[in-house]
Design a protein around this motif. Structure first.
Motif, PDB file in Angstrom:
ATOM      1  N   UNK A 128      31.741  -8.463 -50.457  1.00  0.00           N
ATOM      2  CA  UNK A 128      31.272  -9.602 -49.685  1.00  0.00           C
ATOM      3  C   UNK A 128      31.531  -9.376 -48.205  1.00  0.00           C
ATOM      4  N   UNK A 129      30.606  -9.831 -47.404  1.00  0.00           N
ATOM      5  CA  UNK A 129      30.755  -9.764 -45.963  1.00  0.00           C
ATOM      6  C   UNK A 129      30.283 -11.110 -45.418  1.00  0.00           C
ATOM      7  N   UNK A 130      30.956 -11.591 -44.424  1.00  0.00           N
ATOM      8  CA  UNK A 130      30.596 -12.887 -43.867  1.00  0.00           C
ATOM      9  C   UNK A 130      29.264 -12.787 -43.140  1.00  0.00           C
ATOM     10  N   UNK A 131      28.377 -13.699 -43.457  1.00  0.00           N
ATOM     11  CA  UNK A 131      27.069 -13.744 -42.819  1.00  0.00           C
ATOM     12  C   UNK A 131      27.135 -14.776 -41.704  1.00  0.00           C
ATOM     13  N   UNK A 132      27.000 -14.319 -40.485  1.00  0.00           N
ATOM     14  CA  UNK A 132      27.090 -15.220 -39.330  1.00  0.00           C
ATOM     15  C   UNK A 132      25.724 -15.649 -38.833  1.00  0.00           C
ATOM     16  N   UNK A 133      24.731 -14.834 -39.066  1.00  0.00           N
ATOM     17  CA  UNK A 133      23.400 -15.105 -38.546  1.00  0.00           C
ATOM     18  C   UNK A 133      22.391 -14.338 -39.387  1.00  0.00           C
ATOM     19  N   UNK A 134      21.188 -14.852 -39.481  1.00  0.00           N
ATOM     20  CA  UNK A 134      20.117 -14.122 -40.137  1.00  0.00           C
ATOM     21  C   UNK A 134      18.827 -14.386 -39.375  1.00  0.00           C
ATOM     22  N   UNK A 135      17.812 -13.534 -39.577  1.00  0.00           N
ATOM     23  CA  UNK A 135      16.553 -13.707 -38.839  1.00  0.00           C
ATOM     24  C   UNK A 135      15.950 -15.086 -39.083  1.00  0.00           C
ATOM     25  N   UNK A 136      15.174 -15.552 -38.140  1.00  0.00           N
ATOM     26  CA  UNK A 136      14.528 -16.866 -38.249  1.00  0.00           C
ATOM     27  C   UNK A 136      13.277 -16.840 -39.108  1.00  0.00           C
ATOM     28  N   UNK A 137      12.643 -15.670 -39.211  1.00  0.00           N
ATOM     29  CA  UNK A 137      11.328 -15.593 -39.837  1.00  0.00           C
ATOM     30  C   UNK A 137      11.332 -14.652 -41.033  1.00  0.00           C
ATOM     31  N   UNK A 138      10.659 -15.096 -42.080  1.00  0.00           N
ATOM     32  CA  UNK A 138      10.394 -14.282 -43.255  1.00  0.00           C
ATOM     33  C   UNK A 138       8.884 -14.091 -43.312  1.00  0.00           C
ATOM     34  N   UNK A 139       8.452 -12.859 -43.418  1.00  0.00           N
ATOM     35  CA  UNK A 139       7.028 -12.537 -43.452  1.00  0.00           C
ATOM     36  C   UNK A 139       6.610 -12.306 -44.898  1.00  0.00           C
ATOM     37  N   UNK A 140       5.500 -12.913 -45.289  1.00  0.00           N
ATOM     38  CA  UNK A 140       4.971 -12.768 -46.637  1.00  0.00           C
ATOM     39  C   UNK A 140       3.488 -12.429 -46.520  1.00  0.00           C
ATOM     40  N   UNK A 141       3.071 -11.402 -47.245  1.00  0.00           N
ATOM     41  CA  UNK A 141       1.659 -10.991 -47.214  1.00  0.00           C
ATOM     42  C   UNK A 141       1.276 -10.397 -48.561  1.00  0.00           C
ATOM     43  N   UNK A 142       0.016 -10.550 -48.958  1.00  0.00           N
ATOM     44  CA  UNK A 142      -0.441  -9.910 -50.194  1.00  0.00           C
ATOM     45  C   UNK A 142      -0.270  -8.394 -50.095  1.00  0.00           C
ATOM     46  N   UNK A 143       0.340  -7.829 -51.113  1.00  0.00           N
ATOM     47  CA  UNK A 143       0.590  -6.377 -51.135  1.00  0.00           C
ATOM     48  C   UNK A 143      -0.562  -5.652 -51.807  1.00  0.00           C
ATOM     49  N   UNK A 144      -0.828  -4.450 -51.345  1.00  0.00           N
ATOM     50  CA  UNK A 144      -1.851  -3.615 -51.949  1.00  0.00           C
ATOM     51  C   UNK A 144      -1.287  -2.804 -53.111  1.00  0.00           C
ATOM     52  N   UNK A 145       0.034  -2.855 -53.282  1.00  0.00           N
ATOM     53  CA  UNK A 145       0.737  -2.179 -54.369  1.00  0.00           C
ATOM     54  C   UNK A 145       1.428  -3.254 -55.209  1.00  0.00           C
ATOM     55  N   UNK A 146       1.650  -2.974 -56.470  1.00  0.00           N
ATOM     56  CA  UNK A 146       2.228  -3.976 -57.361  1.00  0.00           C
ATOM     57  C   UNK A 146       3.749  -3.896 -57.471  1.00  0.00           C
ATOM     58  N   UNK A 147       4.333  -2.757 -57.098  1.00  0.00           N
ATOM     59  CA  UNK A 147       5.781  -2.588 -57.215  1.00  0.00           C
ATOM     60  C   UNK A 147       6.336  -1.942 -55.947  1.00  0.00           C
TER      61      UNK A 147
ATOM     62  N   UNK B 254       5.759 -10.324 -57.321  1.00  0.00           N
ATOM     63  CA  UNK B 254       4.518 -10.998 -57.703  1.00  0.00           C
ATOM     64  C   UNK B 254       3.363 -10.656 -56.759  1.00  0.00           C
ATOM     65  N   UNK B 255       3.202  -9.360 -56.506  1.00  0.00           N
ATOM     66  CA  UNK B 255       2.101  -8.816 -55.696  1.00  0.00           C
ATOM     67  C   UNK B 255       2.107  -9.269 -54.238  1.00  0.00           C
ATOM     68  N   UNK B 256       3.258  -9.705 -53.744  1.00  0.00           N
ATOM     69  CA  UNK B 256       3.407 -10.051 -52.327  1.00  0.00           C
ATOM     70  C   UNK B 256       4.535  -9.230 -51.724  1.00  0.00           C
ATOM     71  N   UNK B 257       4.346  -8.847 -50.480  1.00  0.00           N
ATOM     72  CA  UNK B 257       5.407  -8.184 -49.724  1.00  0.00           C
ATOM     73  C   UNK B 257       6.194  -9.274 -49.000  1.00  0.00           C
ATOM     74  N   UNK B 258       7.508  -9.214 -49.108  1.00  0.00           N
ATOM     75  CA  UNK B 258       8.419 -10.108 -48.389  1.00  0.00           C
ATOM     76  C   UNK B 258       9.226  -9.228 -47.457  1.00  0.00           C
ATOM     77  N   UNK B 259       9.282  -9.596 -46.186  1.00  0.00           N
ATOM     78  CA  UNK B 259       9.953  -8.746 -45.207  1.00  0.00           C
ATOM     79  C   UNK B 259      10.642  -9.587 -44.139  1.00  0.00           C
ATOM     80  N   UNK B 260      11.799  -9.114 -43.694  1.00  0.00           N
ATOM     81  CA  UNK B 260      12.485  -9.736 -42.561  1.00  0.00           C
ATOM     82  C   UNK B 260      12.040  -9.106 -41.249  1.00  0.00           C
TER      83      UNK B 260
END
Length: 127
Positions: A19-38, A66-72
């Motif tokens: 475990x490590x203390x989380x002090x901050x994380x990005x404000x935005x999560x990007x989600x887009x349909x992926x052209x690959x399934x895995x 679920x066929x979407x890319x999730x990225x920070x």
């Protein structure tokens, strides 16, 4: 049969929490349909298009579910753009994921944070 205290003490193992203390994380999560399934298939596609040059880096803070890319990291600013439908990128607030009541959503967010941490540690020479 009784076991002497010294043998019990010697048999104890030292444990570490990951475990490590989380002090901050990005404000935005990007989600887009992926052209690959895995994620595995996505890496195969990314490795085909790479030149190996330093500017050709692929960030680690992404996953496919679920066929979407999730990225920070903004996917259109990296080679991730080659495995998504760039015209359909959604920008979400990460606090909705980090503080979600949905366990699966929070686990996916932690997975993204783990990728970001690996990237940061790699940059500091930790392998």
């Amino acid at each position: 049969m009784t076991v002497p205290d010294q043998e019990i003490h010697d048999a104890q193992e030292e444990g570490f929490a990951n475990l490590i203390q989380l002090r901050q994380f990005p404000d935005t999560l990007y989600v887009a349909p992926a052209l690959c399934h895995t994620r595995h298939g996505a890496w195969a596609a990314l490795n085909q298009g790479g030149s190996g040059q330093p500017g050709d880096y692929v960030p680690g803070a992404w996953t496919i579910y679920e066929d979407n890319l999730y990225s920070l990291v903004a996917p259109e600013a990296s080679r991730l753009k080659s495995i998504i439908d760039v015209g359909r990128i959604d920008r979400l607030e990460t606090c909705e994921w980090a503080l979600s009541e949905n366990d699966l959503r929070r686990r996916r967010f932690v997975q993204l944070l783990n990728g970001a941490l690996r990237d940061d540690l790699w940059g500091h020479g930790v392998r």
